[in-house]
Design a protein around this motif. Structure first.
Motif, short mmCIF file in Angstrom:
data_model
loop_
_atom_site.label_atom_id
_atom_site.label_comp_id
_atom_site.label_asym_id
_atom_site.label_seq_id
_atom_site.Cartn_x
_atom_site.Cartn_y
_atom_site.Cartn_z
N VAL A 66 -17.72 9.87 15.87
CA VAL A 66 -17.40 11.16 15.51
C VAL A 66 -16.43 11.18 14.25
O VAL A 66 -15.28 10.70 14.63
N ASN A 67 -16.80 11.86 13.46
CA ASN A 67 -15.77 11.93 12.32
C ASN A 67 -14.88 13.12 12.67
O ASN A 67 -15.30 14.28 12.27
N TYR A 68 -13.63 12.84 13.07
CA TYR A 68 -12.61 14.25 13.36
C TYR A 68 -12.00 14.63 12.35
O TYR A 68 -11.54 15.73 12.53
N HIS A 102 -6.85 20.02 16.59
CA HIS A 102 -7.80 20.80 15.91
C HIS A 102 -6.77 21.29 14.84
O HIS A 102 -6.60 22.52 15.09
N PHE A 103 -6.45 20.67 13.61
CA PHE A 103 -5.70 21.33 12.77
C PHE A 103 -6.09 21.94 11.52
O PHE A 103 -7.50 21.96 11.18
N SER A 104 -5.76 22.96 11.10
CA SER A 104 -6.05 23.94 9.84
C SER A 104 -6.06 22.96 8.77
O SER A 104 -5.03 21.86 8.69
N PRO A 105 -6.91 23.10 7.82
CA PRO A 105 -6.94 22.14 6.57
C PRO A 105 -5.38 21.98 6.03
O PRO A 105 -4.54 23.02 5.59
N SER A 161 0.86 -1.04 0.01
CA SER A 161 -0.13 -0.13 0.06
C SER A 161 0.85 1.25 -0.03
O SER A 161 2.10 1.30 0.29
N ALA A 162 0.23 2.40 -0.19
CA ALA A 162 0.94 3.63 -0.42
C ALA A 162 -0.28 4.76 0.09
O ALA A 162 -1.49 4.61 -0.15
N GLU A 163 0.36 5.50 1.17
CA GLU A 163 -0.53 6.24 1.82
C GLU A 163 -0.11 7.77 1.98
O GLU A 163 1.04 8.09 1.73
N TYR A 164 -0.93 8.54 2.00
CA TYR A 164 -1.05 10.28 2.22
C TYR A 164 -2.09 10.55 3.23
O TYR A 164 -3.19 10.41 2.87
N VAL A 165 -1.63 10.79 4.29
CA VAL A 165 -2.52 10.64 5.63
C VAL A 165 -2.28 11.84 6.63
O VAL A 165 -1.06 12.39 6.82
N VAL A 166 -3.15 12.19 7.12
CA VAL A 166 -3.22 12.94 8.45
C VAL A 166 -3.61 11.89 9.61
O VAL A 166 -4.62 11.36 9.64
N GLY A 168 -6.47 13.53 -10.01
CA GLY A 168 -6.07 12.28 -8.90
C GLY A 168 -5.12 12.37 -8.18
O GLY A 168 -4.53 11.21 -7.79
N ASN A 169 -4.40 13.38 -8.05
CA ASN A 169 -3.14 13.57 -7.60
C ASN A 169 -3.14 14.52 -6.33
O ASN A 169 -1.89 15.03 -6.00
N GLY A 170 -4.16 14.91 -5.78
CA GLY A 170 -4.09 15.51 -4.54
C GLY A 170 -5.65 15.96 -3.94
O GLY A 170 -6.69 15.35 -4.52
N PHE A 171 -5.51 16.37 -2.71
CA PHE A 171 -6.95 16.49 -1.94
C PHE A 171 -6.70 17.30 -0.78
O PHE A 171 -5.52 17.65 -0.48
N THR A 172 -7.56 17.76 0.12
CA THR A 172 -7.69 18.48 1.33
C THR A 172 -8.30 17.50 2.44
O THR A 172 -9.22 17.18 2.06
N ASP A 173 -7.31 17.77 3.39
CA ASP A 173 -7.89 17.00 4.36
C ASP A 173 -8.30 18.03 5.53
O ASP A 173 -7.51 19.04 5.86
N SER A 174 -9.28 17.82 6.24
CA SER A 174 -10.09 18.87 7.35
C SER A 174 -10.16 18.22 8.48
O SER A 174 -11.02 17.16 8.63
N TYR A 175 -10.21 19.01 9.69
CA TYR A 175 -10.75 18.77 10.86
C TYR A 175 -11.89 18.86 11.05
O TYR A 175 -12.77 20.15 10.65
#
Length: 243
Positions: free
Chosen positions: A222-224, A191-194, A172-177, A234-241
């Motif tokens: 709860v979805n944190y 509580h992190f900024s996007p 597997s390969a991951e891109y994670v918070v 397909g090579n990027g995204f934004t992760d949000s609190y």
């Protein structure tokens, strides 16, 4: 990600001194359930991961660029890590590198680190980071069991790279918070900024992320932390609190 316990700090720091790294001072322990993911049809859920994972076989490199998120004040200690890695989804192996954004002892703390399970994370002291910095990081197999871990702060120009031994299956390969394991327990997510992940690659090419590969960080129902759908390439995204 698992943070280094105090009792091992002096040993780890001495061993790492020649590499320009120091062991993280936070208390932690490896937990075999650190990265268990419940896969469902349209998304997956994890108690400590949020982001995207590609699964299959033959993964030998992964790269990502992201901004170091800031963290808000909290009444108790909270933690978050943004990283790129190989393995960990469906197995207990993992090679990874990233940045830490925590709120502990009444203040925000930021750092860069690398880790190969089952060992603890090691802080990259030669690359100090702060909120808002642009980071590019990668893990890549060079030959046999030799892997190169690299991290650069694009904002300051400081960088670090080192060759390590790793023999995971490359499944597997991951891109994670992540909300890491601290003190032997699952931490509360800061509580992190996007965080915007961009320029993602796997095996040198576009990972071609799709929305069904997203992982949502859920604790106690709860979805944190929740990733957006992938960008049009397909090579990027934004992760949000989202807690």
């Amino acid at each position: 990600m698992s943070r280094t316990p105090h009792r091992l700090l002096a040993i780890a720091a001495g061993a790492a001194a020649a590499l320009g790294v120091v062991a993280s001072p936070a208390v932690a322990s490896v937990n075999s359930a650190d990265h268990l993911i419940s896969h469902q049809q349209n998304a997956s859920y994890s108690s400590n991961w949020s982001g995207y994972a590609k699964t299959g076989s033959g993964f030998t490199s992964a790269t990502a660029t992201w901004n170091v998120p800031s963290v808000s004040a909290s009444s108790s200690a909270t933690y978050s890590s943004a990283w790129v890695g190989i393995d960990g989804d469906g197995n207990s192996d993992l090679i990874q590198t990233g940045t830490e954004s925590d709120y502990v002892n009444g203040r925000a703390e930021y750092s860069a680190w690398w880790e190969i399970l089952p060992d603890y994370s090691v802080t990259i002291s030669s690359v100090p980071v702060k909120a808002g910095d642009s980071i590019t990081a990668s893990v890549a197999k060079s030959s046999g069991s030799s892997w190169v871990i690299s991290l650069k702060d694009n904002t300051t120009g400081k960088s670090w790279s080192s060759t390590k031994t790793y023999s995971g299956p490359g499944q597997s390969a991951e891109y994670v918070v992540e909300a890491p394991t601290v003190g032997g327990s699952q931490s509360s997510v800061a509580h992190f900024s996007p965080v915007t992940f961009s320029g993602l690659t796997v095996n040198g090419g576009n990972p071609g992320l799709v929305s069904s590969q997203k992982i949502i960080l859920r604790q106690n129902g709860v979805n944190y932390a929740t990733p957006s759908d992938p960008n049009s390439s397909g090579n990027g995204f934004t992760d949000s609190y989202t807690g």
